[in-house]
Design a protein around this motif. Structure first.
Motif, PDB file in Angstrom:
ATOM      1  N   SER A  33       0.867  -1.174   0.000  1.00 21.01           N
ATOM      2  CA  SER A  33       0.000   0.000   0.000  1.00 21.01           C
ATOM      3  C   SER A  33       0.904   1.225   0.000  1.00 21.01           C
ATOM      4  CB  SER A  33      -0.880  -0.019   1.251  1.00 21.01           C
ATOM      5  OG  SER A  33      -1.321   1.273   1.584  1.00 21.01           O
ATOM      6  N   ILE A  34       0.705   2.102  -0.950  1.00 23.14           N
ATOM      7  CA  ILE A  34       1.566   3.283  -1.049  1.00 23.14           C
ATOM      8  C   ILE A  34       1.553   4.076   0.256  1.00 23.14           C
ATOM      9  CG2 ILE A  34       1.872   5.523  -2.191  1.00 23.14           C
ATOM     10  CD1 ILE A  34       0.944   4.144  -4.788  1.00 23.14           C
ATOM     11  N   SER A  35       0.378   4.278   0.838  1.00 22.10           N
ATOM     12  CA  SER A  35       0.312   5.076   2.072  1.00 22.10           C
ATOM     13  C   SER A  35       1.080   4.404   3.205  1.00 22.10           C
ATOM     14  CB  SER A  35      -1.136   5.346   2.473  1.00 22.10           C
ATOM     15  OG  SER A  35      -1.828   4.144   2.709  1.00 22.10           O
ATOM     16  N   GLU A  36       0.953   3.082   3.333  1.00 19.96           N
ATOM     17  CA  GLU A  36       1.677   2.370   4.400  1.00 19.96           C
ATOM     18  C   GLU A  36       3.177   2.343   4.151  1.00 19.96           C
ATOM     19  OE1 GLU A  36       0.009  -1.441   5.402  1.00 19.96           O
ATOM     20  OE2 GLU A  36      -2.029  -0.640   5.270  1.00 19.96           O
ATOM     21  N   MET A  38       4.986   4.490   2.456  1.00 13.49           N
ATOM     22  CA  MET A  38       5.523   5.840   2.674  1.00 13.49           C
ATOM     23  C   MET A  38       5.592   6.157   4.166  1.00 13.49           C
ATOM     24  SD  MET A  38       6.448   6.839  -0.269  1.00 13.49           S
ATOM     25  CE  MET A  38       6.690   8.616  -0.193  1.00 13.49           C
ATOM     26  N   ALA A  39       4.580   5.751   4.919  1.00 10.75           N
ATOM     27  CA  ALA A  39       4.592   5.990   6.368  1.00 10.75           C
ATOM     28  C   ALA A  39       5.745   5.227   7.019  1.00 10.75           C
ATOM     29  CB  ALA A  39       3.262   5.582   6.981  1.00 10.75           C
ATOM     30  N   ARG A  40       5.937   3.986   6.620  1.00  9.73           N
ATOM     31  CA  ARG A  40       7.044   3.189   7.180  1.00  9.73           C
ATOM     32  C   ARG A  40       8.402   3.767   6.803  1.00  9.73           C
ATOM     33  NH1 ARG A  40       4.523  -2.409   5.432  1.00  9.73           N
ATOM     34  NH2 ARG A  40       2.851  -2.512   6.945  1.00  9.73           N
ATOM     35  N   THR A  44       5.941  11.386   3.372  1.00 10.85           N
ATOM     36  CA  THR A  44       4.533  11.649   3.127  1.00 10.85           C
ATOM     37  C   THR A  44       4.073  10.910   1.876  1.00 10.85           C
ATOM     38  OG1 THR A  44       4.950  13.600   1.773  1.00 10.85           O
ATOM     39  CG2 THR A  44       4.708  13.948   4.156  1.00 10.85           C
ATOM     40  N   GLN A  45       2.813  10.532   1.867  1.00 10.43           N
ATOM     41  CA  GLN A  45       2.255   9.816   0.728  1.00 10.43           C
ATOM     42  C   GLN A  45       2.350  10.655  -0.544  1.00 10.43           C
ATOM     43  OE1 GLN A  45      -1.662   8.246   1.359  1.00 10.43           O
ATOM     44  NE2 GLN A  45      -1.961   7.753  -0.786  1.00 10.43           N
ATOM     45  N   GLY A  46       2.173  11.950  -0.406  1.00  9.80           N
ATOM     46  CA  GLY A  46       2.222  12.824  -1.561  1.00  9.80           C
ATOM     47  C   GLY A  46       3.567  12.831  -2.267  1.00  9.80           C
ATOM     48  N   PHE A  48       5.356  10.266  -2.958  1.00  7.15           N
ATOM     49  CA  PHE A  48       5.603   9.012  -3.667  1.00  7.15           C
ATOM     50  C   PHE A  48       5.926   9.253  -5.143  1.00  7.15           C
ATOM     51  CE2 PHE A  48       4.093   5.546  -6.355  1.00  7.15           C
ATOM     52  CZ  PHE A  48       4.832   4.488  -5.849  1.00  7.15           C
ATOM     53  N   LYS A  55       2.789   2.579  -8.761  1.00  5.74           N
ATOM     54  CA  LYS A  55       2.973   1.517  -7.771  1.00  5.74           C
ATOM     55  C   LYS A  55       3.671   0.322  -8.423  1.00  5.74           C
ATOM     56  CE  LYS A  55       0.230  -1.462  -4.741  1.00  5.74           C
ATOM     57  NZ  LYS A  55      -1.137  -1.725  -4.232  1.00  5.74           N
TER      58      LYS A  55
END
Length: 191
Positions: A33-36, A38-40, A44-46, A48, A55
């Motif tokens: 998951s892109i959001s996960e 990036m968080a790890r 920020t997701q933005g 990416f 993806k």
């Protein structure tokens, strides 16, 4: 100043790739998951799309990177100036079957189904096929370096396939006998 920014961007990209690779090895491509990710990676997701066009591009690069890193680990464990050439294959096999966190598992086993032509993009399938080729070339190189190894080319192919298959079966069934038997057979036949 530009060089520092480029270096930081490269480090950030590698963190994203590393997180995606660990996620894929642990839960497959579908777990990415892109959001996960990036968080790890602490980003920020933005951000990416500053690093990847899609993806799929991230997944393909994470696959290639995982194989490259694993090949380096194989060589470091088996071929060393501090250890005799004899026994290199035995060291590789022991390292291959050693208990590791799922995120560090064999990419051939972890990504096999996801990278199959009927499931994957052409780019991911190609990255996987190239990675498997690198693994086998490294396995062969280590066996040829090992003066105590008497396996023929045909036996090397069978030994490699048995090693990967036993790893997959042990992982899928939770029964380590598959890996233990193949390890015992390979180590016995290489000496």
């Amino acid at each position: 100043m530009g060089r520092s920014n480029r270096e930081q961007a490269d480090k950030n990209r590698q963190r994203i790739v590393d997180q995606a690779g660990a996620t894929m090895r642990g839960g497959g491509v579908g777990a990415v998951s892109i959001s996960e990710i990036m968080a790890r990676a602490g980003l920020t997701q933005g951000g990416f799309y500053n690093h990847f066009e899609s993806k799929e591009a991230l997944i393909t690069e994470a696959c290639s990177s995982g194989f490259a890193r694993s090949v380096q680990n194989w060589k470091a464990r088996a071929i060393s100036t501090r250890q005799p050439a004899a026994g290199a294959l035995k060291r590789l096999v022991a390292f291959y079957f050693a208990k590791k966190p799922v995120e560090q598992s064999c990419p051939m086993v972890a990504l096999g189904q996801d990278a199959a032509p009927h499931n994957a993009s052409a780019a991911l399938n190609e990255a996987y096929r190239e990675g498997v080729g690198q693994f086998f070339s490294t396995f062969r190189e280590i066996a040829h370096t090992d003066r105590s190894c008497s396996l023929s080319e045909e036996q090397l192919v069978v030994a490699f396939a048995a090693m990967v298959g036993a790893n997959m079966l042990s992982r899928a069934t939770g029964d380590k006998k598959w890996a233990a038997e193949v390890e015992r057979g390979l180590v016995g036949s290489s000496t």
